[in-house]
Scaffold this motif. Structure first.
Motif, PDB file in Angstrom:
ATOM      1  N   TYR A  21      95.215  53.335  35.003  1.00 55.40           N
ATOM      2  CA  TYR A  21      94.584  53.724  36.261  1.00 55.40           C
ATOM      3  C   TYR A  21      93.067  53.810  36.090  1.00 55.40           C
ATOM      4  O   TYR A  21      92.305  53.276  36.920  1.00 55.40           O
ATOM      5  N   LEU A  22      92.619  54.447  35.009  1.00 57.38           N
ATOM      6  CA  LEU A  22      91.181  54.527  34.746  1.00 57.38           C
ATOM      7  C   LEU A  22      90.589  53.138  34.546  1.00 57.38           C
ATOM      8  O   LEU A  22      89.472  52.849  34.998  1.00 57.38           O
ATOM      9  N   SER A  23      91.344  52.282  33.883  1.00 59.59           N
ATOM     10  CA  SER A  23      90.864  50.923  33.617  1.00 59.59           C
ATOM     11  C   SER A  23      90.691  50.136  34.913  1.00 59.59           C
ATOM     12  O   SER A  23      89.722  49.381  35.072  1.00 59.59           O
ATOM     13  N   GLU A  24      91.618  50.319  35.849  1.00 59.14           N
ATOM     14  CA  GLU A  24      91.494  49.640  37.137  1.00 59.14           C
ATOM     15  C   GLU A  24      90.239  50.083  37.871  1.00 59.14           C
ATOM     16  O   GLU A  24      89.529  49.255  38.474  1.00 59.14           O
ATOM     17  N   LEU A  25      89.965  51.378  37.826  1.00 60.06           N
ATOM     18  CA  LEU A  25      88.745  51.881  38.465  1.00 60.06           C
ATOM     19  C   LEU A  25      87.503  51.309  37.787  1.00 60.06           C
ATOM     20  O   LEU A  25      86.534  50.928  38.462  1.00 60.06           O
ATOM     21  N   LEU A  26      87.527  51.241  36.451  1.00 59.99           N
ATOM     22  CA  LEU A  26      86.378  50.709  35.711  1.00 59.99           C
ATOM     23  C   LEU A  26      86.144  49.239  36.048  1.00 59.99           C
ATOM     24  O   LEU A  26      84.989  48.807  36.222  1.00 59.99           O
ATOM     25  N   ILE A  27      87.213  48.485  36.158  1.00 64.45           N
ATOM     26  CA  ILE A  27      87.084  47.049  36.452  1.00 64.45           C
ATOM     27  C   ILE A  27      86.528  46.826  37.860  1.00 64.45           C
ATOM     28  O   ILE A  27      85.771  45.870  38.104  1.00 64.45           O
ATOM     29  N   LYS A  28      86.876  47.710  38.791  1.00 65.40           N
ATOM     30  CA  LYS A  28      86.304  47.602  40.138  1.00 65.40           C
ATOM     31  C   LYS A  28      84.795  47.841  40.098  1.00 65.40           C
ATOM     32  O   LYS A  28      84.035  47.223  40.842  1.00 65.40           O
ATOM     33  N   ILE A  29      84.386  48.730  39.224  1.00 64.43           N
ATOM     34  CA  ILE A  29      82.954  49.037  39.078  1.00 64.43           C
ATOM     35  C   ILE A  29      82.235  47.917  38.346  1.00 64.43           C
ATOM     36  O   ILE A  29      81.143  47.492  38.734  1.00 64.43           O
ATOM     37  N   GLU A  30      82.849  47.412  37.274  1.00 60.99           N
ATOM     38  CA  GLU A  30      82.252  46.351  36.460  1.00 60.99           C
ATOM     39  C   GLU A  30      83.350  45.341  36.116  1.00 60.99           C
ATOM     40  O   GLU A  30      84.086  45.510  35.140  1.00 60.99           O
ATOM     41  N   PRO A  31      83.492  44.265  36.927  1.00 63.17           N
ATOM     42  CA  PRO A  31      84.568  43.288  36.748  1.00 63.17           C
ATOM     43  C   PRO A  31      84.592  42.607  35.377  1.00 63.17           C
ATOM     44  O   PRO A  31      85.637  42.099  34.960  1.00 63.17           O
ATOM     45  N   ARG A  32      83.464  42.596  34.670  1.00 65.79           N
ATOM     46  CA  ARG A  32      83.433  41.920  33.372  1.00 65.79           C
ATOM     47  C   ARG A  32      84.313  42.618  32.330  1.00 65.79           C
ATOM     48  O   ARG A  32      84.616  42.052  31.282  1.00 65.79           O
ATOM     49  N   PHE A  33      84.743  43.848  32.616  1.00 63.25           N
ATOM     50  CA  PHE A  33      85.651  44.534  31.693  1.00 63.25           C
ATOM     51  C   PHE A  33      87.078  43.978  31.772  1.00 63.25           C
ATOM     52  O   PHE A  33      87.885  44.231  30.885  1.00 63.25           O
ATOM     53  N   LYS A  34      87.379  43.247  32.822  1.00 64.21           N
ATOM     54  CA  LYS A  34      88.761  42.796  33.015  1.00 64.21           C
ATOM     55  C   LYS A  34      89.272  41.987  31.835  1.00 64.21           C
ATOM     56  O   LYS A  34      90.414  42.157  31.394  1.00 64.21           O
ATOM     57  N   GLU A  35      88.431  41.118  31.309  1.00 65.20           N
ATOM     58  CA  GLU A  35      88.866  40.272  30.198  1.00 65.20           C
ATOM     59  C   GLU A  35      88.853  41.017  28.862  1.00 65.20           C
ATOM     60  O   GLU A  35      89.295  40.464  27.842  1.00 65.20           O
ATOM     61  N   ARG A  36      88.424  42.272  28.873  1.00 70.77           N
ATOM     62  CA  ARG A  36      88.316  43.033  27.622  1.00 70.77           C
ATOM     63  C   ARG A  36      89.302  44.193  27.537  1.00 70.77           C
ATOM     64  O   ARG A  36      89.267  44.962  26.580  1.00 70.77           O
ATOM     65  N   ILE A  37      90.169  44.335  28.528  1.00 73.69           N
ATOM     66  CA  ILE A  37      91.143  45.432  28.516  1.00 73.69           C
ATOM     67  C   ILE A  37      92.544  44.869  28.695  1.00 73.69           C
ATOM     68  O   ILE A  37      92.837  44.213  29.701  1.00 73.69           O
ATOM     69  N   HIS A  38      93.393  45.134  27.726  1.00 68.03           N
ATOM     70  CA  HIS A  38      94.779  44.654  27.780  1.00 68.03           C
ATOM     71  C   HIS A  38      95.711  45.770  27.312  1.00 68.03           C
ATOM     72  O   HIS A  38      95.487  46.381  26.261  1.00 68.03           O
ATOM     73  N   PHE A  39      96.745  46.037  28.102  1.00 68.92           N
ATOM     74  CA  PHE A  39      97.732  47.051  27.743  1.00 68.92           C
ATOM     75  C   PHE A  39      99.085  46.394  27.515  1.00 68.92           C
ATOM     76  O   PHE A  39      99.422  45.388  28.139  1.00 68.92           O
ATOM     77  N   GLN A  73      79.262  55.588  36.170  1.00 70.77           N
ATOM     78  CA  GLN A  73      79.769  55.448  37.536  1.00 70.77           C
ATOM     79  C   GLN A  73      81.260  55.777  37.596  1.00 70.77           C
ATOM     80  O   GLN A  73      81.736  56.350  38.586  1.00 70.77           O
ATOM     81  N   LEU A  74      81.994  55.442  36.539  1.00 71.14           N
ATOM     82  CA  LEU A  74      83.421  55.794  36.487  1.00 71.14           C
ATOM     83  C   LEU A  74      83.590  57.309  36.483  1.00 71.14           C
ATOM     84  O   LEU A  74      84.458  57.847  37.182  1.00 71.14           O
TER      85      LEU A  74
END
Length: 344
Positions: free
Chosen positions: A126-144, A12-13
């Protein structure tokens, strides 16, 4: 999330990125255009043209069929979320050069802790923000971070030979992939078509030649005439619009002329310089060397295999495809996904 759910989210991303690229083409006010402009101001090598190319290629990879083909060998193990935090130190030489590591860590179910290069701090978030909107469960797994990494369980680090020594010193105790300098070469046979030579130009000039997959040296048969090559790359003259590129080109040209270097060929935006030993050419310069027998080239390439990222030619990667690697064409020929599976 299981593997199927992760693949669906990335598919979806990919679709969303393709939509945004299409909309941005016709809408100067689209947020993606603002991102491209800011990325260019942050790093003068990130022209809008090449950054669009990078996004488009990565979007094409984020396809359900391709993702399943890539992960099928490890699908049983990847159906579970890992409990590992994988630190990733990314280079900043070309747009989103850390994309494949980012994708690999997340598709494997691990948590991603990325140290961004100061030259490329906008695109992957930016890509990560789009991915998190698609699947919020990624939020806790992505840190920059632009500073120090948090506590990690493993590391993937990409940099120069000098930085690799630093990485090995500080991260040697962790399971790791540490990448050093590599360059790519092409082997010509002298009977290439104009179309093939034009595609070779893409391998040379994409991202202004700054990637490890860019061709920095060509091996040609004795007596090879470069006139047709120069004619075939005329359309890449747009690189002259980039001040940083032309500053490098003009500097190198001046040095070579002052030193009265022999074997120079020039078309006003690319210098061909004969160099029998080196693989890594400066920006605006392409090294070349003659060969008598094809076996001699193959022997040299084998001897220097640890310095070479990929080989282009009729017995190697197709002309024009160095900067569009498939998901399973790994940097330094180290299987990133296999490495991540061992952490599960």
């Amino acid at each position: 999330m299981n593997l199927k759910e992760r693949i669906k989210a990335f598919d979806q991303l990919g679709t969303e990125l393709e939509k945004q690229l299409a909309k941005a083409e016709g809408d100067g006010m689209h947020p993606l255009n603002d991102l491209l402009i800011r990325a260019y101001h942050q790093n003068g090598w990130f022209s809008e043209r090449f950054t669009r190319d990078a996004i488009a290629h990565n979007a094409d990879l984020l396809n359900e069929d391709k993702l399943e083909q890539w992960t099928t060998e490890y699908s049983d193990m990847l159906n579970y979320n890992g409990e590992r935090v994988v630190g990733t130190i990314m280079a900043g030489n070309i747009p989103m050069v850390g994309f494949h590591d980012w994708l690999s860590v997340l598709i494997a179910g691990h948590s991603f802790a990325g140290k961004l290069s100061h030259k490329d701090k906008l695109l992957l978030p930016y890509l990560s923000e789009l991915l998190i909107k698609i699947e919020p469960r990624f939020k806790e797994r992505i840190h920059f971070t632009g500073d120090r990494l948090p506590q990690i369980d493993a590391i993937i680090a990409t940099g120069s030979d000098n930085s690799a020594r630093y990485f090995e010193h500080y991260f040697g105790k962790y399971p790791n992939i540490i990448r050093k300098n590599r360059n790519s070469v092409a082997v010509l046979e002298g009977n290439e078509s104009k179309e093939e030579l034009e595609r070779l130009g893409r391998d040379v000039f994409q991202y202004y030649g700054l990637g490890c997959r860019n061709i920095s040296k060509v091996y040609v048969p004795e007596g090879f005439n470069f006139d047709e090559f120069f004619e075939s790359i005329v359309d890449f003259g747009f690189v002259q619009q980039n001040t940083k590129y032309m500053n490098n080109y003009e500097y190198n040209r001046t040095i070579y002329l002052l030193n009265k270097e022999e074997g120079l060929l020039d078309n006003n935006f690319l210098i061909l310089r004969k160099n029998e030993e080196a693989l890594s050419s400066p920006v605006g310069v392409l090294y070349y060397d003659f060969y008598k027998e094809r076996e001699d080239v193959e022997k040299e390439i084998k001897q220097k295999s640890e310095l070479i990222q990929c080989v282009v030619g009729k017995e190697g990667i197709n002309f024009g495809e160095t900067q569009i690697p498939k998901l399973w064409e790994y940097a330094d020929n180290v299987n990133t996904l296999k490495f991540l599976v061992t952490l599960l």
